[in-house]
Design a protein around this motif. Structure first.
Motif, PDB file in Angstrom:
ATOM      1  N   GLN A   1       1.016  -1.188  -0.082  1.00 16.94           N
ATOM      2  CA  GLN A   1      -0.084   0.018  -0.054  1.00 16.94           C
ATOM      3  C   GLN A   1       0.896   1.275  -0.179  1.00 16.94           C
ATOM      4  OE1 GLN A   1      -3.179   0.270   3.083  1.00 16.94           O
ATOM      5  NE2 GLN A   1      -2.232   2.347   3.404  1.00 16.94           N
ATOM      6  N   GLY A   2       0.589   2.237  -0.690  1.00 16.41           N
ATOM      7  CA  GLY A   2       1.258   3.413  -0.722  1.00 16.41           C
ATOM      8  C   GLY A   2       2.312   3.553  -1.791  1.00 16.41           C
ATOM      9  N   GLU A   3       2.993   4.664  -1.905  1.00 13.87           N
ATOM     10  CA  GLU A   3       4.255   4.655  -2.585  1.00 13.87           C
ATOM     11  C   GLU A   3       5.365   5.359  -1.987  1.00 13.87           C
ATOM     12  OE1 GLU A   3       4.225   5.881  -6.832  1.00 13.87           O
ATOM     13  OE2 GLU A   3       2.084   5.165  -7.077  1.00 13.87           O
ATOM     14  N   PRO A   4       6.410   4.829  -1.535  1.00 12.45           N
ATOM     15  CA  PRO A   4       7.518   5.274  -0.879  1.00 12.45           C
ATOM     16  C   PRO A   4       8.317   6.106  -1.782  1.00 12.45           C
ATOM     17  CG  PRO A   4       7.633   2.917  -0.907  1.00 12.45           C
ATOM     18  CD  PRO A   4       6.461   3.370  -1.569  1.00 12.45           C
ATOM     19  N   VAL A   5       8.754   7.237  -1.353  1.00 14.47           N
ATOM     20  CA  VAL A   5       9.625   7.920  -2.186  1.00 14.47           C
ATOM     21  C   VAL A   5      11.046   7.814  -1.646  1.00 14.47           C
ATOM     22  CG1 VAL A   5       7.927   9.628  -2.729  1.00 14.47           C
ATOM     23  CG2 VAL A   5       9.393   9.922  -0.455  1.00 14.47           C
ATOM     24  N   ILE A   6      12.170   8.281  -2.929  1.00 11.64           N
ATOM     25  CA  ILE A   6      13.647   8.169  -2.466  1.00 11.64           C
ATOM     26  C   ILE A   6      14.092   9.557  -1.401  1.00 11.64           C
ATOM     27  CG2 ILE A   6      15.693   8.641  -3.579  1.00 11.64           C
ATOM     28  CD1 ILE A   6      14.654   5.842  -4.382  1.00 11.64           C
ATOM     29  N   GLY A   7      14.822   9.014  -0.464  1.00 10.99           N
ATOM     30  CA  GLY A   7      15.300  10.148   0.439  1.00 10.99           C
ATOM     31  C   GLY A   7      16.813   9.831   0.670  1.00 10.99           C
ATOM     32  N   GLY A   8      17.491  10.310   1.758  1.00 13.44           N
ATOM     33  CA  GLY A   8      18.701  10.348   1.953  1.00 13.44           C
ATOM     34  C   GLY A   8      19.550  11.192   0.841  1.00 13.44           C
ATOM     35  N   LEU A   9      20.568  10.648   0.424  1.00 11.48           N
ATOM     36  CA  LEU A   9      21.501  11.405  -0.308  1.00 11.48           C
ATOM     37  C   LEU A   9      21.005  11.252  -1.963  1.00 11.48           C
ATOM     38  CD1 LEU A   9      25.098  10.601   0.942  1.00 11.48           C
ATOM     39  CD2 LEU A   9      23.664  12.730   1.389  1.00 11.48           C
ATOM     40  N   HIS A  10      20.150  10.474  -2.144  1.00  7.13           N
ATOM     41  CA  HIS A  10      19.632  10.141  -3.755  1.00  7.13           C
ATOM     42  C   HIS A  10      20.909   9.704  -4.362  1.00  7.13           C
ATOM     43  CE1 HIS A  10      15.711  12.471  -3.196  1.00  7.13           C
ATOM     44  NE2 HIS A  10      16.181  12.728  -1.986  1.00  7.13           N
ATOM     45  N   GLY A  11      21.495   8.953  -4.078  1.00  9.32           N
ATOM     46  CA  GLY A  11      22.582   8.286  -4.768  1.00  9.32           C
ATOM     47  C   GLY A  11      22.484   6.948  -5.282  1.00  9.32           C
ATOM     48  N   ALA A  12      23.282   6.373  -5.561  1.00 10.16           N
ATOM     49  CA  ALA A  12      23.348   4.952  -6.170  1.00 10.16           C
ATOM     50  C   ALA A  12      22.548   3.970  -5.449  1.00 10.16           C
ATOM     51  CB  ALA A  12      24.565   4.291  -6.377  1.00 10.16           C
ATOM     52  N   SER A  13      22.587   3.983  -3.975  1.00  5.66           N
ATOM     53  CA  SER A  13      21.724   3.158  -3.194  1.00  5.66           C
ATOM     54  C   SER A  13      20.552   4.125  -3.015  1.00  5.66           C
ATOM     55  CB  SER A  13      22.725   2.938  -1.689  1.00  5.66           C
ATOM     56  OG  SER A  13      23.710   1.912  -2.413  1.00  5.66           O
ATOM     57  N   ARG A  14      19.386   3.384  -2.959  1.00  5.62           N
ATOM     58  CA  ARG A  14      18.111   3.992  -2.923  1.00  5.62           C
ATOM     59  C   ARG A  14      17.395   3.654  -1.338  1.00  5.62           C
ATOM     60  NH1 ARG A  14      15.289   1.290  -7.569  1.00  5.62           N
ATOM     61  NH2 ARG A  14      16.816  -0.129  -6.847  1.00  5.62           N
ATOM     62  N   HIS A  15      17.373   4.926  -0.763  1.00  3.27           N
ATOM     63  CA  HIS A  15      16.744   4.935   0.404  1.00  3.27           C
ATOM     64  C   HIS A  15      15.307   5.106   0.521  1.00  3.27           C
ATOM     65  CE1 HIS A  15      20.580   4.311   2.384  1.00  3.27           C
ATOM     66  NE2 HIS A  15      20.919   5.332   1.834  1.00  3.27           N
ATOM     67  N   PHE A  16      14.223   4.565   1.029  1.00  2.00           N
ATOM     68  CA  PHE A  16      12.869   4.684   0.736  1.00  2.00           C
ATOM     69  C   PHE A  16      12.081   5.357   2.024  1.00  2.00           C
ATOM     70  CE2 PHE A  16      14.136   1.872  -2.752  1.00  2.00           C
ATOM     71  CZ  PHE A  16      13.477   2.623  -3.903  1.00  2.00           C
TER      72      PHE A  16
END
Ligand SMILES: [Zn+2]
Ligand SMILES: [Zn+2]
Length: 158
Positions: free
Chosen positions: A59-74
């Protein structure tokens, strides 16, 4: 240690993003790095490495955060909970923040990383500690050892 019951549900602070895991973790971790300290607003982050095919956002749509680099933090876009990470080049598992699960009481970190950056008082019950990260070739051994030590998995049935 309490058993993990599968499938297990979880979600962010506000409940707009929900997720489900259907396999036990390959490895559990605490990370003391300063990046995790900032994103978790705490001494260290907690990760359960879940095989990608056993992880689903339901459910829902997580978004990218953190440094927005190659590793994606949701993150949840509303409550900004840091929910999970897809690491660069490691598509076969998702690092779920263990406290997103509705019942994280089975979780203990098996390894801890980046102790070189840890807060002086911070300690965990991890079996293996690393000043930085384990060498790539060590992971297979760690995953095997963790599987042997894991408390067990219950079945929710139905
Ligand atoms: Zn939320
Ligand atoms: Zn970290």
């Amino acid at each position: 240690m309490k058993n993990l019951t599968l499938p297990a549900e979880g979600g962010c602070r506000c409940g707009r993003v929900r997720l489900r895991i259907s396999a036990p973790p390959l490895l559990t971790m605490a990370c003391h790095c300063t990046g995790c300290q900032l994103m978790s607003a705490s001494a260290y982050s907690l990760s359960a490495a879940i095989p990608s095919e056993a992880f689903a956002v339901t459910q829902g749509e997580p978004v990218i955060g953190g440094l927005h680099g190659a590793s994606r933090h949701f993150f949840c876009r509303y409550c900004m909970s840091w929910m999970f990470t897809r690491s660069e080049g490691l598509d076969w598992f998702v690092n779920l923040r263990a406290t997103m699960l509705d019942d994280p009481s089975w979780f203990t970190p098996f390894i801890e990383t980046w102790t070189s950056e840890k807060l002086p008082w911070a300690s965990t019950p991890a079996v293996h500690s690393y000043e930085a990260l384990p060498a790539m070739e060590e992971y297979e051994k760690l995953i095997t050892e963790f599987a042997g030590s894991f408390g067990g998995v219950g079945n929710a049935g139905g």
